[in-house]
Design an enzyme around this catalytic site. Sequence first.
Site, mmCIF file in Angstrom:
data_model
loop_
_atom_site.group_PDB
_atom_site.id
_atom_site.type_symbol
_atom_site.label_atom_id
_atom_site.label_comp_id
_atom_site.label_asym_id
_atom_site.label_seq_id
_atom_site.Cartn_x
_atom_site.Cartn_y
_atom_site.Cartn_z
ATOM 1 N N CYS A 1 0.390 -3.676 8.244
ATOM 2 C CA CYS A 1 0.374 -5.064 8.678
ATOM 3 C C CYS A 1 1.054 -5.864 7.850
ATOM 4 C CB CYS A 1 -0.976 -5.416 8.851
ATOM 5 S SG CYS A 1 -1.311 -7.136 9.249
ATOM 6 N N CYS B 1 6.445 -7.838 12.370
ATOM 7 C CA CYS B 1 4.921 -7.687 12.868
ATOM 8 C C CYS B 1 4.684 -6.238 13.425
ATOM 9 C CB CYS B 1 4.283 -8.670 13.545
ATOM 10 S SG CYS B 1 2.548 -8.430 14.243
HETATM 11 N N1 DGL Z 1 0.183 -6.441 12.969
HETATM 12 C C1 DGL Z 1 0.063 -7.597 12.085
HETATM 13 C C2 DGL Z 1 1.331 -7.802 11.151
HETATM 14 O O1 DGL Z 1 2.036 -6.897 11.215
HETATM 15 C C3 DGL Z 1 -0.328 -8.577 12.978
HETATM 16 C C4 DGL Z 1 -0.571 -9.811 12.315
HETATM 17 C C5 DGL Z 1 -1.887 -10.835 12.899
HETATM 18 O O2 DGL Z 1 -2.904 -10.261 13.319
HETATM 19 O O3 DGL Z 1 -1.518 -11.821 13.434
HETATM 20 O O4 DGL Z 1 1.738 -8.962 10.810
#
Ligand code: DGL
Length: 259
Positions: free
Chosen positions: A73, A183
Amino acid sequence: MSTNPIGIFDSGIGGTSIWKEIHSLLPNENTIYLADSANAPYGLKTKETITQLSVKNTEYLLEQGCKLIVVACNTATTNTISTLRNSYKIPFIGIEPAIKPAALNSKTKAIGILATKGTLTSDLFYTTTSLYAHGLKVIEQVGDGLVELIEMGKLDTEDMRALLKIYLKPMLDADIDYLVLGCTHYPYLIPLFLELLPKHIKIIDSGEAVAKQTKAVLKKNNILNLHRSISKNHFYSNGNPEILKNILGKNCDVQYLNF
Ligand code: DGL
């Protein structure tokens, strides 16, 4: 220790894009994937809350005996990776937007970055951008609403298309030739990006680099699983496990877990 699992967590289902890269490079590594979908999105939360959630996910994975943790993430990495590394003994691998390769290869000297507010406002993002994208036009765009739609399984929808068109417009106006996906949820939108962007714009994410880094760190710490047995891969979600199952395929072992 080498047969212990690699732990992977994300605010939801997006980090499975990283799990796929890791599993493809290291097919005999056992893995445990944690989708904290009940708390998604992380991108609008404070640094303190993102840290608390990342610690909670880490503690669970440590209880399962994970030998290394991949913070799949960008939002959690850019806000908490140094806290995690300072608090626990095992190695942590993080993911950051791939600004460096985009900046180095851009011919138009303009690149676009789509990420969460939490990532784009983090100190780590600021440091990386100042270091590598100095002198370039960097069009930063918060992908408000994208993670929510992906978490609902609404990938190829009119709502998604409408948001993407708005977010890509300033980048197209600035003549970007690279779009950085900052993301881990966004690689699932690549078919839509390909449809909405002119062909000369390259789309990059950090998934493959994270998998290579995971392998290098396992090797360096002598915890690479050299056993040739078939790996065990467990997926847990505290949201709707069906959505995680849909994105992974029916044969994957996905379970609801109240963590
Ligand atoms: N997959 C997360 C990232 O890479 C998502 C972030 C979120 O939950 O807003 O930032």
